[in-house]
Motif scaffolding. Structure first.
Motif, PDB file in Angstrom:
ATOM      1  N   LEU A 192      37.552   1.411 -50.082  1.00 18.40           N
ATOM      2  CA  LEU A 192      38.066   1.036 -48.767  1.00 18.40           C
ATOM      3  C   LEU A 192      38.517  -0.413 -48.717  1.00 18.40           C
ATOM      4  O   LEU A 192      39.433  -0.754 -47.973  1.00 18.40           O
ATOM      5  N   ALA A 193      37.857  -1.283 -49.497  1.00 14.65           N
ATOM      6  CA  ALA A 193      38.230  -2.707 -49.518  1.00 14.65           C
ATOM      7  C   ALA A 193      37.579  -3.375 -50.722  1.00 14.65           C
ATOM      8  O   ALA A 193      36.588  -2.886 -51.270  1.00 14.65           O
ATOM      9  N   PHE A 194      38.148  -4.500 -51.120  1.00 15.70           N
ATOM     10  CA  PHE A 194      37.596  -5.360 -52.168  1.00 15.70           C
ATOM     11  C   PHE A 194      37.520  -6.767 -51.600  1.00 15.70           C
ATOM     12  O   PHE A 194      38.495  -7.264 -51.039  1.00 15.70           O
ATOM     13  N   PHE A 195      36.337  -7.403 -51.726  1.00 14.59           N
ATOM     14  CA  PHE A 195      36.166  -8.778 -51.250  1.00 14.59           C
ATOM     15  C   PHE A 195      35.622  -9.646 -52.375  1.00 14.59           C
ATOM     16  O   PHE A 195      34.691  -9.250 -53.071  1.00 14.59           O
ATOM     17  N   SER A 196      36.205 -10.826 -52.528  1.00 17.80           N
ATOM     18  CA  SER A 196      35.704 -11.768 -53.536  1.00 17.80           C
ATOM     19  C   SER A 196      35.113 -13.015 -52.867  1.00 17.80           C
ATOM     20  O   SER A 196      34.845 -13.995 -53.528  1.00 17.80           O
ATOM     21  N   ARG A 197      34.915 -12.961 -51.576  1.00 19.00           N
ATOM     22  CA  ARG A 197      34.314 -14.090 -50.856  1.00 19.00           C
ATOM     23  C   ARG A 197      32.843 -14.208 -51.215  1.00 19.00           C
ATOM     24  O   ARG A 197      32.239 -13.274 -51.721  1.00 19.00           O
ATOM     25  N   ARG A 198      32.276 -15.335 -50.967  1.00 18.64           N
ATOM     26  CA  ARG A 198      30.846 -15.597 -51.200  1.00 18.64           C
ATOM     27  C   ARG A 198      30.461 -15.425 -52.669  1.00 18.64           C
ATOM     28  O   ARG A 198      29.319 -15.101 -52.988  1.00 18.64           O
ATOM     29  N   GLY A 199      31.414 -15.593 -53.561  1.00 17.81           N
ATOM     30  CA  GLY A 199      31.103 -15.498 -54.982  1.00 17.81           C
ATOM     31  C   GLY A 199      30.735 -14.107 -55.450  1.00 17.81           C
ATOM     32  O   GLY A 199      29.980 -13.956 -56.402  1.00 17.81           O
ATOM     33  N   GLU A 200      31.269 -13.085 -54.803  1.00 19.02           N
ATOM     34  CA  GLU A 200      30.976 -11.705 -55.169  1.00 19.02           C
ATOM     35  C   GLU A 200      32.261 -10.973 -55.531  1.00 19.02           C
ATOM     36  O   GLU A 200      33.345 -11.437 -55.215  1.00 19.02           O
ATOM     37  N   GLU A 201      32.088  -9.820 -56.138  1.00 15.50           N
ATOM     38  CA  GLU A 201      33.183  -8.866 -56.298  1.00 15.50           C
ATOM     39  C   GLU A 201      32.723  -7.604 -55.600  1.00 15.50           C
ATOM     40  O   GLU A 201      32.314  -6.636 -56.224  1.00 15.50           O
ATOM     41  N   GLU A 202      32.773  -7.638 -54.272  1.00 19.69           N
ATOM     42  CA  GLU A 202      32.244  -6.546 -53.465  1.00 19.69           C
ATOM     43  C   GLU A 202      33.251  -5.406 -53.353  1.00 19.69           C
ATOM     44  O   GLU A 202      34.409  -5.608 -53.035  1.00 19.69           O
ATOM     45  N   ILE A 203      32.747  -4.222 -53.589  1.00 17.35           N
ATOM     46  CA  ILE A 203      33.517  -2.995 -53.443  1.00 17.35           C
ATOM     47  C   ILE A 203      32.949  -2.266 -52.228  1.00 17.35           C
ATOM     48  O   ILE A 203      31.767  -1.943 -52.198  1.00 17.35           O
ATOM     49  N   VAL A 204      33.780  -2.019 -51.227  1.00 20.74           N
ATOM     50  CA  VAL A 204      33.351  -1.277 -50.047  1.00 20.74           C
ATOM     51  C   VAL A 204      33.812   0.159 -50.233  1.00 20.74           C
ATOM     52  O   VAL A 204      35.012   0.428 -50.372  1.00 20.74           O
ATOM     53  N   ILE A 205      32.832   1.070 -50.257  1.00 22.40           N
ATOM     54  CA  ILE A 205      33.114   2.482 -50.517  1.00 22.40           C
ATOM     55  C   ILE A 205      32.007   3.315 -49.903  1.00 22.40           C
ATOM     56  O   ILE A 205      30.852   2.885 -49.856  1.00 22.40           O
ATOM     57  N   GLU A 206      32.347   4.493 -49.419  1.00 23.04           N
ATOM     58  CA  GLU A 206      31.322   5.395 -48.922  1.00 23.04           C
ATOM     59  C   GLU A 206      30.473   5.861 -50.101  1.00 23.04           C
ATOM     60  O   GLU A 206      31.015   6.245 -51.146  1.00 23.04           O
ATOM     61  N   ALA A 207      29.159   5.846 -49.922  1.00 19.37           N
ATOM     62  CA  ALA A 207      28.247   6.200 -51.011  1.00 19.37           C
ATOM     63  C   ALA A 207      28.506   7.612 -51.545  1.00 19.37           C
ATOM     64  O   ALA A 207      28.321   7.864 -52.735  1.00 19.37           O
ATOM     65  N   LYS A 208      28.973   8.511 -50.687  1.00 18.78           N
ATOM     66  CA  LYS A 208      29.249   9.881 -51.154  1.00 18.78           C
ATOM     67  C   LYS A 208      30.359   9.913 -52.195  1.00 18.78           C
ATOM     68  O   LYS A 208      30.489  10.882 -52.943  1.00 18.78           O
ATOM     69  N   ASN A 209      31.157   8.848 -52.260  1.00 21.99           N
ATOM     70  CA  ASN A 209      32.248   8.777 -53.234  1.00 21.99           C
ATOM     71  C   ASN A 209      31.871   8.037 -54.512  1.00 21.99           C
ATOM     72  O   ASN A 209      32.720   7.864 -55.387  1.00 21.99           O
ATOM     73  N   VAL A 210      30.621   7.616 -54.620  1.00 23.59           N
ATOM     74  CA  VAL A 210      30.131   7.014 -55.862  1.00 23.59           C
ATOM     75  C   VAL A 210      29.525   8.143 -56.693  1.00 23.59           C
ATOM     76  O   VAL A 210      28.544   8.775 -56.281  1.00 23.59           O
ATOM     77  N   GLN A 211      30.111   8.400 -57.821  1.00 20.41           N
ATOM     78  CA  GLN A 211      29.707   9.514 -58.673  1.00 20.41           C
ATOM     79  C   GLN A 211      28.675   9.075 -59.726  1.00 20.41           C
ATOM     80  O   GLN A 211      28.646   7.919 -60.118  1.00 20.41           O
ATOM     81  N   ASN A 212      27.895  10.029 -60.191  1.00 17.76           N
ATOM     82  CA  ASN A 212      26.941   9.808 -61.297  1.00 17.76           C
ATOM     83  C   ASN A 212      25.982   8.661 -61.009  1.00 17.76           C
ATOM     84  O   ASN A 212      25.672   7.867 -61.899  1.00 17.76           O
ATOM     85  N   LYS A 213      25.490   8.566 -59.764  1.00 15.60           N
ATOM     86  CA  LYS A 213      24.554   7.492 -59.405  1.00 15.60           C
ATOM     87  C   LYS A 213      23.240   7.664 -60.172  1.00 15.60           C
ATOM     88  O   LYS A 213      22.723   8.769 -60.290  1.00 15.60           O
ATOM     89  N   GLN A 214      22.764   6.518 -60.675  1.00 16.38           N
ATOM     90  CA  GLN A 214      21.460   6.531 -61.353  1.00 16.38           C
ATOM     91  C   GLN A 214      20.826   5.150 -61.253  1.00 16.38           C
ATOM     92  O   GLN A 214      21.498   4.146 -61.198  1.00 16.38           O
ATOM     93  N   LYS A 215      19.492   5.145 -61.222  1.00 15.06           N
ATOM     94  CA  LYS A 215      18.754   3.880 -61.277  1.00 15.06           C
ATOM     95  C   LYS A 215      18.824   3.354 -62.685  1.00 15.06           C
ATOM     96  O   LYS A 215      18.683   4.115 -63.650  1.00 15.06           O
ATOM     97  N   ILE A 216      19.047   2.055 -62.804  1.00 17.05           N
ATOM     98  CA  ILE A 216      19.038   1.464 -64.147  1.00 17.05           C
ATOM     99  C   ILE A 216      18.093   0.275 -64.177  1.00 17.05           C
ATOM    100  O   ILE A 216      17.664  -0.205 -63.167  1.00 17.05           O
TER     101      ILE A 216
END
Length: 109
Positions: free
Chosen positions: A85-109
């Motif tokens: 939905l959006a990409f932000f590089s403010r505050r020293g981050e590379e933030e990806i805004v996305i609905e969690a349902k669209n993140v595939q193969n989620k796993q704890k690492i």
């Protein structure tokens, strides 16, 4: 221009929240240069929602967020650029805004 305005009809102006959704030109350029599929991370602190919309391309940043309010964990997943939905590089981050349902193969690492 915001992707959410263009693709989903969410107004890009009118409230303070909407004004923070807009990407700067350099952020939009970075977004357009992203590969079609890439890995993202989310730092999850104790008692917080693992299914939030803020993810990052940087493992170290996710690890920092995971331990910000106690000992948490990092999720890793794969996303398709068309779902971002959006990409932000403010505050020293590379933030990806996305609905969690669209993140595939989620796993704890």
């Amino acid at each position: 221009c915001t992707i959410t305005d263009r693709e989903y009809g969410v107004p890009a102006l009118g409230t303070m929240a909407h004004s923070w959704v807009q990407m700067y030109d350099d952020e939009y350029e970075t977004y357009t240069a992203l590969p079609e599929n890439f890995i993202v991370y989310r730092g999850v602190t104790p008692g917080r929602n693992p299914n939030g919309m803020s993810w990052t391309r940087e493992y170290d940043k996710a690890e920092w967020f995971s331990n910000r309010f106690g000992e948490g964990y990092v999720l890793e997943g794969t996303v398709n650029k068309k779902d971002v939905l959006a990409f932000f590089s403010r505050r020293g981050e590379e933030e990806i805004v996305i609905e969690a349902k669209n993140v595939q193969n989620k796993q704890k690492i």
